[in-house]
Motif scaffolding. Structure first.
Motif, mmCIF file in Angstrom:
data_model
loop_
_atom_site.group_PDB
_atom_site.id
_atom_site.type_symbol
_atom_site.label_atom_id
_atom_site.label_comp_id
_atom_site.label_asym_id
_atom_site.label_seq_id
_atom_site.Cartn_x
_atom_site.Cartn_y
_atom_site.Cartn_z
ATOM 1 N N LYS A 137 0.996 -1.059 -0.152
ATOM 2 C CA LYS A 137 0.032 0.014 -0.051
ATOM 3 C C LYS A 137 1.058 1.235 -0.023
ATOM 4 O O LYS A 137 1.945 1.153 0.534
ATOM 5 C CB LYS A 137 -0.847 -0.051 1.215
ATOM 6 N N GLY A 138 0.346 2.270 -0.470
ATOM 7 C CA GLY A 138 0.921 3.575 -0.472
ATOM 8 C C GLY A 138 2.137 3.771 -1.541
ATOM 9 O O GLY A 138 2.151 2.592 -2.422
ATOM 10 N N PRO A 139 2.782 4.761 -1.786
ATOM 11 C CA PRO A 139 3.724 4.939 -2.688
ATOM 12 C C PRO A 139 5.146 4.222 -2.698
ATOM 13 O O PRO A 139 5.398 3.682 -1.569
ATOM 14 C CB PRO A 139 4.233 6.433 -2.636
ATOM 15 N N GLY A 140 5.686 3.909 -3.618
ATOM 16 C CA GLY A 140 7.135 3.049 -3.499
ATOM 17 C C GLY A 140 6.851 1.649 -3.372
ATOM 18 O O GLY A 140 5.830 1.178 -3.635
ATOM 19 N N ASP A 141 7.756 1.029 -2.885
ATOM 20 C CA ASP A 141 7.848 -0.539 -2.469
ATOM 21 C C ASP A 141 7.576 -1.316 -3.918
ATOM 22 O O ASP A 141 6.748 -2.375 -3.966
ATOM 23 C CB ASP A 141 6.632 -0.827 -1.500
ATOM 24 N N LYS A 142 7.953 -0.699 -5.068
ATOM 25 C CA LYS A 142 7.795 -1.295 -6.402
ATOM 26 C C LYS A 142 8.185 -2.726 -6.619
ATOM 27 O O LYS A 142 7.604 -3.616 -7.172
ATOM 28 C CB LYS A 142 8.083 -0.353 -7.360
ATOM 29 N N GLY A 143 9.297 -3.063 -5.872
ATOM 30 C CA GLY A 143 9.928 -4.251 -5.942
ATOM 31 C C GLY A 143 9.250 -5.372 -5.531
ATOM 32 O O GLY A 143 8.756 -6.309 -6.055
ATOM 33 N N TYR A 144 8.625 -5.230 -4.264
ATOM 34 C CA TYR A 144 7.789 -6.035 -3.557
ATOM 35 C C TYR A 144 6.524 -6.365 -4.292
ATOM 36 O O TYR A 144 5.951 -7.352 -4.516
ATOM 37 C CB TYR A 144 7.648 -5.721 -2.100
ATOM 38 N N LYS A 145 5.864 -4.813 -4.736
ATOM 39 C CA LYS A 145 4.566 -5.234 -5.437
ATOM 40 C C LYS A 145 4.673 -5.949 -6.710
ATOM 41 O O LYS A 145 3.571 -6.881 -6.991
ATOM 42 C CB LYS A 145 4.088 -3.714 -5.853
#
Length: 250
Positions: free
Chosen positions: A129-137
Motif C-alpha cells: 500500500k502507498g507509494p514506493g515498494d515497487k519491487g515487492y509489488k
C-alpha cells in the motif's frame, strides 16, 4: 457493530512464528498464547493483521507442521463464540481456506472497512500500500498468480517448504528487514496511503501491521493511523474500548 458494555476489540500483527527457527520462536508463541488466554475474558472480537506465521502455504491436503499451541488456542476462542478476523500478510499470503474451514475464522486478502460504535475503521496488513515498494509489488503479483501457485503445488511439500522458508528469511523484499526503520511522519508510506484514502471517505482509524513499528500518526483532523508493531521486538497490540483506540505493550 455495537460493542457490548465492558467488552473490547483487540488487534495484533506480525508474530512471524517459525522464524528464525521453530525452536527460537517457541517462547514468542507461548507468550502470544498467554495474551490470547487473557484477552478472551473481555474480547468482543480479535483481529489478526497478518504475518502470524513467517511462512504458510496450503497444499490441497497438507499445511505446515507446527504451531499447534496457537492454532489450538484460536480454535478454543472461536468455539467459545469470539469472532476472530484474519488478514493475510506478505509472509502468509498463500493462506487459502484452512482457517475458515477448520477454525471458522474469515480470511481477508485486502483492506476492509468495519464500523464499531459509530467509529469507522479501515483495517489491513499494509503490504503493497502507498507509494514506493515497487519491487515487492511486482513480486507479490508473481506470488499470487494462479499459474505460479499451481506450479508450486507440484513440488513435494518437503522441497516446497524448504525453498519457501529460505526465501522468506533471505529475500529482503519478502522479509522486510530494510523496512523496519521509522521514516518520519511525513514519509511513512502507510500514513500517506491513509491521507489519500481520506480524500474519498472519512475514517476515524486506520489500523495496519507490516511495518513492525508501533506508531500513532494523526492523518486528518479526526483521523489517526496506527501501526500495531510486532511480537518479535515490541510485543505491542491495539485495543478499542468502544470510545478510543490505544496501543499497549504486553
Amino acid at each position: 457493530m455495537q460493542i457490548p458494555k465492558g467488552k473490547k476489540i483487540y488487534f495484533s500483527s506480525d508474530n512471524h512464528l517459525g522464524a528464525p527457527t521453530m525452536e527460537a520462536s517457541r517462547p514468542r508463541e507461548l507468550k502470544f498464547v498467554r495474551w490470547l488466554d487473557e484477552v478472551k475474558e473481555d474480547a468482543a472480537a480479535i483481529f489478526l493483521l497478518g504475518d502470524l506465521f513467517d511462512f504458510w502455504f496450503e497444499y490441497k491436503t497438507v499445511v505446515p507442521k507446527g504451531f499447534v499451541r496457537v492454532l489450538g488456542k484460536l480454535a478454543e476462542l472461536s468455539d467459545r463464540g469470539i469472532p476472530i478476523h484474519f488478514f493475510v500478510g506478505n509472509h502468509d499470503l498463500w493462506m487459502r481456506t484452512y482457517f475458515e474451514d477448520e477454525l471458522k475464522i474469515p480470511t481477508y486478502r485486502d483492506v476492509k472497512e468495519f464500523t464499531f460504535n459509530d467509529k469507522h475503521f479501515l483495517i489491513g496488513h499494509g503490504d503493497g500500500k502507498g507509494p514506493g515498494d515497487k519491487g515487492y509489488k511486482r513480486m507479490k503479483k508473481i506470488f499470487t498468480n494462479p499459474v505460479f501457485n499451481w506450479l508450486f503445488r507440484w513440488l513435494h511439500p518437503e522441497w516446497g517448504m524448504r525453498i519457501a522458508q529460505y526465501m522468506s528469511v533471505k529475500n529482503k523484499l519478502i522479509s522486510g528487514d530494510e523496512d523496519k526503520k521509522f521514516l518520519g511522519e511525513e514519509n511513512e508510506w502507510l500514513a500517506q496511503y491513509a491521507k489519500r484514502k481520506l480524500q474519498d471517505k472519512h475514517y476515524d482509524y486506520f489500523v495496519f501491521g507490516h511495518r513492525h513499528l508501533p506508531m500513532e500518526i494523526q492523518v486528518g483532523e479526526n483521523s489517526t493511523y496506527f501501526n500495531l508493531g510486532d511480537w518479535i521486538t515490541h510485543f505491542t497490540y491495539g485495543v478499542f474500548d468502544g470510545e478510543k483506540f490505544e496501543l499497549k505493550e504486553y
